[in-house]
Scaffold this motif. Structure first.
Motif, PDB file in Angstrom:
ATOM      1  N   PRO A 279      43.679  38.440  36.074  1.00 57.90           N
ATOM      2  CA  PRO A 279      44.466  38.608  37.302  1.00 57.90           C
ATOM      3  C   PRO A 279      43.768  38.124  38.572  1.00 57.90           C
ATOM      4  O   PRO A 279      44.403  37.499  39.424  1.00 57.90           O
ATOM      5  N   LEU A 280      42.473  38.409  38.723  1.00 57.85           N
ATOM      6  CA  LEU A 280      41.738  37.944  39.901  1.00 57.85           C
ATOM      7  C   LEU A 280      41.779  36.424  40.011  1.00 57.85           C
ATOM      8  O   LEU A 280      41.935  35.864  41.095  1.00 57.85           O
ATOM      9  N   VAL A 281      41.631  35.751  38.872  1.00 58.29           N
ATOM     10  CA  VAL A 281      41.625  34.294  38.850  1.00 58.29           C
ATOM     11  C   VAL A 281      43.034  33.747  39.055  1.00 58.29           C
ATOM     12  O   VAL A 281      43.234  32.737  39.746  1.00 58.29           O
ATOM     13  N   ALA A 282      44.029  34.390  38.458  1.00 62.60           N
ATOM     14  CA  ALA A 282      45.411  33.955  38.629  1.00 62.60           C
ATOM     15  C   ALA A 282      45.802  33.958  40.106  1.00 62.60           C
ATOM     16  O   ALA A 282      46.469  33.029  40.591  1.00 62.60           O
ATOM     17  N   ALA A 283      45.372  34.985  40.832  1.00 63.75           N
ATOM     18  CA  ALA A 283      45.670  35.053  42.266  1.00 63.75           C
ATOM     19  C   ALA A 283      44.943  33.942  43.024  1.00 63.75           C
ATOM     20  O   ALA A 283      45.478  33.376  43.982  1.00 63.75           O
ATOM     21  N   LEU A 284      43.716  33.601  42.601  1.00 67.78           N
ATOM     22  CA  LEU A 284      42.965  32.527  43.243  1.00 67.78           C
ATOM     23  C   LEU A 284      43.616  31.170  42.980  1.00 67.78           C
ATOM     24  O   LEU A 284      43.726  30.330  43.885  1.00 67.78           O
ATOM     25  N   VAL A 285      44.060  30.955  41.746  1.00 68.06           N
ATOM     26  CA  VAL A 285      44.758  29.705  41.403  1.00 68.06           C
ATOM     27  C   VAL A 285      46.028  29.571  42.249  1.00 68.06           C
ATOM     28  O   VAL A 285      46.349  28.482  42.743  1.00 68.06           O
ATOM     29  N   SER A 286      46.731  30.665  42.449  1.00 70.49           N
ATOM     30  CA  SER A 286      47.948  30.655  43.260  1.00 70.49           C
ATOM     31  C   SER A 286      47.639  30.236  44.695  1.00 70.49           C
ATOM     32  O   SER A 286      48.346  29.410  45.287  1.00 70.49           O
ATOM     33  N   GLU A 287      46.558  30.795  45.267  1.00 66.00           N
ATOM     34  CA  GLU A 287      46.165  30.421  46.630  1.00 66.00           C
ATOM     35  C   GLU A 287      45.741  28.958  46.692  1.00 66.00           C
ATOM     36  O   GLU A 287      46.033  28.249  47.661  1.00 66.00           O
ATOM     37  N   ALA A 288      45.050  28.492  45.648  1.00 65.96           N
ATOM     38  CA  ALA A 288      44.606  27.100  45.620  1.00 65.96           C
ATOM     39  C   ALA A 288      45.797  26.148  45.601  1.00 65.96           C
ATOM     40  O   ALA A 288      45.803  25.115  46.287  1.00 65.96           O
ATOM     41  N   LYS A 289      46.822  26.481  44.835  1.00 63.32           N
ATOM     42  CA  LYS A 289      48.013  25.629  44.773  1.00 63.32           C
ATOM     43  C   LYS A 289      48.731  25.596  46.115  1.00 63.32           C
ATOM     44  O   LYS A 289      49.208  24.537  46.558  1.00 63.32           O
ATOM     45  N   LYS A 290      48.809  26.742  46.793  1.00 70.76           N
ATOM     46  CA  LYS A 290      49.443  26.776  48.113  1.00 70.76           C
ATOM     47  C   LYS A 290      48.654  25.934  49.103  1.00 70.76           C
ATOM     48  O   LYS A 290      49.230  25.217  49.929  1.00 70.76           O
TER      49      LYS A 290
END
Length: 299
Positions: A279-290
């Motif tokens: 989950p921590l990484v999934a949220a980081l990937v989401s921010e990176a895509k934005k």
């Protein structure tokens, strides 16, 4: 079983039972006994050893790959269960190449606004160290080059393009120019990153393509130290355009575009290629895509 697999991962990384025990927070006899129990349960020898570590056996190498998957999945499961109960909390560990440290806050600041229970640990590392730490489960994600040297099996999110600038004083050689070539850059006194850094290898390749041979008079793995030497007024360095902006280069220093040959490299987020995603990484990937979609880093 999970703790014994973690013992094996630590032994393989540290190449020492005593250091592995220290990393795992157990005594050396406890760690050695755990590895032996793992060998007994699998019916194979995993570690070549006498009184010291002498490497993994062929079977040990294969078990190590499974151990990383199993331990990674176990950590992901524990974190996901905790997230369901408490929301996103814990520490996110990120390793970043020195030339990309200036873009980290563009990820961590919006992340923290959405998830105030998360803390960050950010370290500077070479591109090869980023990948090694990711493989050894020492970090959750990294920021590194995506297009220059092999990455292996990782999830990637492009963040920005890296273009290069000559940083020097206005009255130094080339300091009065609007643009310079890589061949010209190779003929002045430079301070550069150390050879273990991919940026250094890129810069050397470009200077050679320009017809010069790079012979830096100072090397360091710290970009702030390089910048400080440039500010002394005697030397010059090559840094990415975005980093030069982050360092707020102003008169009498100059940030001069380097052309001929034109060079652009892609910087991005790398994360384990694993499902389900922590989950921590999934949220980081989401921010990176934005961030990538906003194009703010290239502006």
């Amino acid at each position: 079983m999970i703790d014994k697999l973690e013992f094996l991962i630590a032994v393989a990384k540290e190449k020492s039972f005593s250091r592995a025990a220290e990393i795992c927070g157990v005594t050396q006899p406890t760690l050695s006994a755990g590895v032996k129990q793992l060998e007994d349960s699998l019916g194979v020898l995993l570690v070549n050893r006498s009184s010291r570590f002498h490497g993994l056996t062929a079977e040990g190498e294969r078990v190590l790959e499974w151990a990383k998957r199993i331990v990674g999945d176990a950590r992901a499961m524990r974190q996901e269960v905790r997230t369901l109960k408490e929301g996103l909390t814990g520490q996110l560990k990120i390793a970043v190449i020195p030339t990309a440290l200036g873009i980290v806050s563009a990820l961590t600041a919006p992340y923290r606004e959405k998830h105030p229970g998360v803390r960050f640990s950010v370290i500077s590392a070479s591109s090869s160290e980023v990948l090694t730490m990711l493989d050894n489960l020492e970090i959750d994600a990294g920021i590194t080059y995506l297009d220059n040297e092999p990455l292996g099996r990782v999830r990637t999110v492009p963040l920005c393009s890296e273009r290069y600038r000559l940083l020097t004083f206005a009255d130094n050689p080339l300091g009065n120019r609007d643009r310079v070539t890589w061949g010209e850059v190779g003929r002045i006194d430079l301070c550069l990153l150390t050879p273990d850094m991919q940026n250094r290898r890129i810069v050397e390749q470009l200077i050679r393509k320009g017809g010069s041979e790079p012979v830096p008079i100072l090397e360091s793995n710290d970009v702030i130290l390089l910048f400080d030497h440039v500010r002394s007024g005697r030397w010059a360095t090559v840094l990415p355009e975005k980093l030069a902006k982050t360092l707020n280069v102003a008169a009498p220093l100059r940030s001069i575009p380097i052309v001929e040959p034109e060079a652009v490299h892609e910087i991005g987020l790398v994360a384990p290629q694993r499902e389900p995603v922590i989950p921590l990484v999934a949220a980081l990937v989401s921010e990176a895509k934005k961030l990538a979609d906003s194009h703010t880093l290239d502006g």
